[in-house]
Design a protein around this motif. Sequence first.
Motif, PDB file in Angstrom:
ATOM      1  N   ASP A   1      48.934 -58.208 -19.847  1.00 18.77           N
ATOM      2  CA  ASP A   1      49.532 -56.873 -19.892  1.00 18.77           C
ATOM      3  C   ASP A   1      49.808 -56.367 -18.483  1.00 18.77           C
ATOM      4  N   ALA A   2      48.862 -56.608 -17.573  1.00 18.35           N
ATOM      5  CA  ALA A   2      49.049 -56.168 -16.186  1.00 18.35           C
ATOM      6  C   ALA A   2      50.246 -56.871 -15.550  1.00 18.35           C
ATOM      7  N   VAL A   3      50.367 -58.164 -15.812  1.00 17.09           N
ATOM      8  CA  VAL A   3      51.524 -58.920 -15.274  1.00 17.09           C
ATOM      9  C   VAL A   3      52.817 -58.398 -15.871  1.00 17.09           C
ATOM     10  N   LEU A   4      52.822 -58.141 -17.195  1.00 23.39           N
ATOM     11  CA  LEU A   4      54.009 -57.603 -17.857  1.00 23.39           C
ATOM     12  C   LEU A   4      54.429 -56.275 -17.238  1.00 23.39           C
ATOM     13  N   LEU A   5      53.463 -55.395 -17.002  1.00 20.74           N
ATOM     14  CA  LEU A   5      53.771 -54.076 -16.459  1.00 20.74           C
ATOM     15  C   LEU A   5      54.281 -54.173 -15.022  1.00 20.74           C
ATOM     16  N   PHE A   6      53.659 -55.043 -14.227  1.00 19.71           N
ATOM     17  CA  PHE A   6      54.122 -55.200 -12.839  1.00 19.71           C
ATOM     18  C   PHE A   6      55.553 -55.738 -12.817  1.00 19.71           C
TER      19      PHE A   6
ATOM     20  N   THR B   1      64.535 -46.903 -16.716  1.00 17.82           N
ATOM     21  CA  THR B   1      63.615 -46.254 -17.655  1.00 17.82           C
ATOM     22  C   THR B   1      63.472 -47.048 -18.936  1.00 17.82           C
ATOM     23  N   PHE B   2      64.560 -47.683 -19.395  1.00 20.92           N
ATOM     24  CA  PHE B   2      64.484 -48.494 -20.605  1.00 20.92           C
ATOM     25  C   PHE B   2      63.418 -49.580 -20.454  1.00 20.92           C
ATOM     26  N   ILE B   3      63.346 -50.173 -19.278  1.00 25.43           N
ATOM     27  CA  ILE B   3      62.441 -51.304 -19.053  1.00 25.43           C
ATOM     28  C   ILE B   3      60.993 -50.836 -18.970  1.00 25.43           C
ATOM     29  N   THR B   4      60.737 -49.767 -18.209  1.00 22.01           N
ATOM     30  CA  THR B   4      59.358 -49.287 -18.086  1.00 22.01           C
ATOM     31  C   THR B   4      58.838 -48.763 -19.425  1.00 22.01           C
ATOM     32  N   PHE B   5      59.666 -48.006 -20.134  1.00 25.62           N
ATOM     33  CA  PHE B   5      59.263 -47.488 -21.439  1.00 25.62           C
ATOM     34  C   PHE B   5      59.002 -48.629 -22.409  1.00 25.62           C
ATOM     35  N   GLY B   6      59.892 -49.619 -22.411  1.00 30.91           N
ATOM     36  CA  GLY B   6      59.728 -50.744 -23.323  1.00 30.91           C
ATOM     37  C   GLY B   6      58.483 -51.556 -23.030  1.00 30.91           C
ATOM     38  N   ALA B   7      58.203 -51.798 -21.747  1.00 29.91           N
ATOM     39  CA  ALA B   7      57.025 -52.599 -21.392  1.00 29.91           C
ATOM     40  C   ALA B   7      55.746 -51.897 -21.819  1.00 29.91           C
ATOM     41  N   MET B   8      55.670 -50.598 -21.594  1.00 25.08           N
ATOM     42  CA  MET B   8      54.459 -49.873 -21.980  1.00 25.08           C
ATOM     43  C   MET B   8      54.315 -49.801 -23.488  1.00 25.08           C
TER      44      MET B   8
ATOM     45  N   LEU C   1      55.355 -52.224 -25.561  1.00 22.84           N
ATOM     46  CA  LEU C   1      54.895 -53.556 -25.953  1.00 22.84           C
ATOM     47  C   LEU C   1      53.437 -53.784 -25.554  1.00 22.84           C
ATOM     48  N   ALA C   2      52.981 -53.077 -24.503  1.00 24.56           N
ATOM     49  CA  ALA C   2      51.589 -53.187 -24.072  1.00 24.56           C
ATOM     50  C   ALA C   2      50.646 -52.355 -24.945  1.00 24.56           C
ATOM     51  N   GLY C   3      51.205 -51.641 -25.914  1.00 22.87           N
ATOM     52  CA  GLY C   3      50.372 -50.939 -26.879  1.00 22.87           C
ATOM     53  C   GLY C   3      50.163 -49.465 -26.634  1.00 22.87           C
ATOM     54  N   LEU C   4      50.850 -48.886 -25.640  1.00 27.53           N
ATOM     55  CA  LEU C   4      50.689 -47.451 -25.392  1.00 27.53           C
ATOM     56  C   LEU C   4      51.443 -46.649 -26.453  1.00 27.53           C
ATOM     57  N   PRO C   5      50.895 -45.520 -26.889  1.00 22.99           N
ATOM     58  CA  PRO C   5      51.628 -44.648 -27.813  1.00 22.99           C
ATOM     59  C   PRO C   5      52.937 -44.185 -27.176  1.00 22.99           C
ATOM     60  N   PRO C   6      53.965 -43.924 -27.985  1.00 23.28           N
ATOM     61  CA  PRO C   6      55.288 -43.609 -27.415  1.00 23.28           C
ATOM     62  C   PRO C   6      55.303 -42.385 -26.506  1.00 23.28           C
ATOM     63  N   ILE C   7      54.537 -41.345 -26.821  1.00 16.89           N
ATOM     64  CA  ILE C   7      54.517 -40.162 -25.959  1.00 16.89           C
ATOM     65  C   ILE C   7      53.911 -40.504 -24.605  1.00 16.89           C
ATOM     66  N   VAL C   8      52.826 -41.268 -24.609  1.00 19.61           N
ATOM     67  CA  VAL C   8      52.192 -41.674 -23.357  1.00 19.61           C
ATOM     68  C   VAL C   8      53.123 -42.587 -22.560  1.00 19.61           C
ATOM     69  N   ALA C   9      53.795 -43.530 -23.244  1.00 17.78           N
ATOM     70  CA  ALA C   9      54.727 -44.434 -22.566  1.00 17.78           C
ATOM     71  C   ALA C   9      55.872 -43.655 -21.932  1.00 17.78           C
ATOM     72  N   ASN C  10      56.384 -42.664 -22.638  1.00 22.25           N
ATOM     73  CA  ASN C  10      57.483 -41.853 -22.127  1.00 22.25           C
ATOM     74  C   ASN C  10      57.034 -41.038 -20.916  1.00 22.25           C
TER      75      ASN C  10
ATOM     76  N   TRP D   1      47.344 -43.572 -16.171  1.00 22.89           N
ATOM     77  CA  TRP D   1      47.382 -43.750 -14.719  1.00 22.89           C
ATOM     78  C   TRP D   1      47.213 -45.204 -14.299  1.00 22.89           C
ATOM     79  N   LEU D   2      46.383 -45.960 -14.988  1.00 21.53           N
ATOM     80  CA  LEU D   2      46.203 -47.363 -14.613  1.00 21.53           C
ATOM     81  C   LEU D   2      47.524 -48.120 -14.725  1.00 21.53           C
ATOM     82  N   GLN D   3      48.223 -47.910 -15.838  1.00 23.24           N
ATOM     83  CA  GLN D   3      49.512 -48.577 -16.025  1.00 23.24           C
ATOM     84  C   GLN D   3      50.529 -48.115 -14.978  1.00 23.24           C
ATOM     85  N   ALA D   4      50.515 -46.826 -14.663  1.00 23.34           N
ATOM     86  CA  ALA D   4      51.446 -46.307 -13.662  1.00 23.34           C
ATOM     87  C   ALA D   4      51.169 -46.917 -12.290  1.00 23.34           C
TER      88      ALA D   4
END
Length: 250
Positions: A5-10, A27-34, A36-45, A202-205
């Motif tokens: 997941d960390a590699v995917l996000l980086f 934004t499409f890419i960052t939102f999509g990666a988060m 797919l990493a399992g974050l809820p859509p509001i948090v990913a956005n 914050w960790l994902q960011a």
Amino acid sequence: MPILDAVLLFLAGFLSGAVNAVAGGGTFITFGAMTLAGLPPIVANATSSVTQFPGYITSTLAYWHDIEHFWRGALLLSLISALGALSGALILLGLDNPSFRALVPWLLLAATALFAAGPWLKPAPKPEHEAAVGSLVGSLAQFATAVYGGFFGAGMGVMMLATLGLTQSGDYHRLNALKNMLAVVIAAVAILVFVSGGVIAWLQAIIMIPGGALGGYAGVWIARRVPQNAVRGFVIAVGLFLAFYYFDKG
């Protein structure tokens, strides 16, 4: 967090920075990666807003010479943008994840269509020396764009450049400089609301932001070797994939 997941996000941060430097749409890419990493859509956005913010800052600084000529006149649009972003971000926090999830595929389709139409929405160059700001129609259009930016954000830059081109005067570079300045205001207000609402991952960011910085630098190399239309096609494909992914999950 799993190492994959960390590699995917980086990598998503890297790709986001690169495509923003070439064609926009990161934004499409960052939102999509988060997502797919399992974050809820509001948090990913909300977290995606944080990861994109440094790019807004650097883009604004690159246009600082132009902004020096009109920033005082743009203060009204900045205030309007702040109010619109506040409204949009508060609307987002007022929703629960299932309600927002139901909206996401439609928002993604609209943003993807807007991004695809971007080359035809660019304002025609105008000879005026300074960008005139503050008209009633322009103010209303900017408020609506800022509400959208605070609520979702994908495609906001294309939308704002198009509306500014219809309602303001100035050549393309001045309008783009104004767009970047207002994007900083919108993102900053939205991020403050999201932080206060506790919806930032914050960790994902932190993982994605360095990737975005490296990707922005690499975007110069990519721009010299990869056709912009190919990059735009990749971003559109990501947007459509995410839209149908959410339709399927809904």
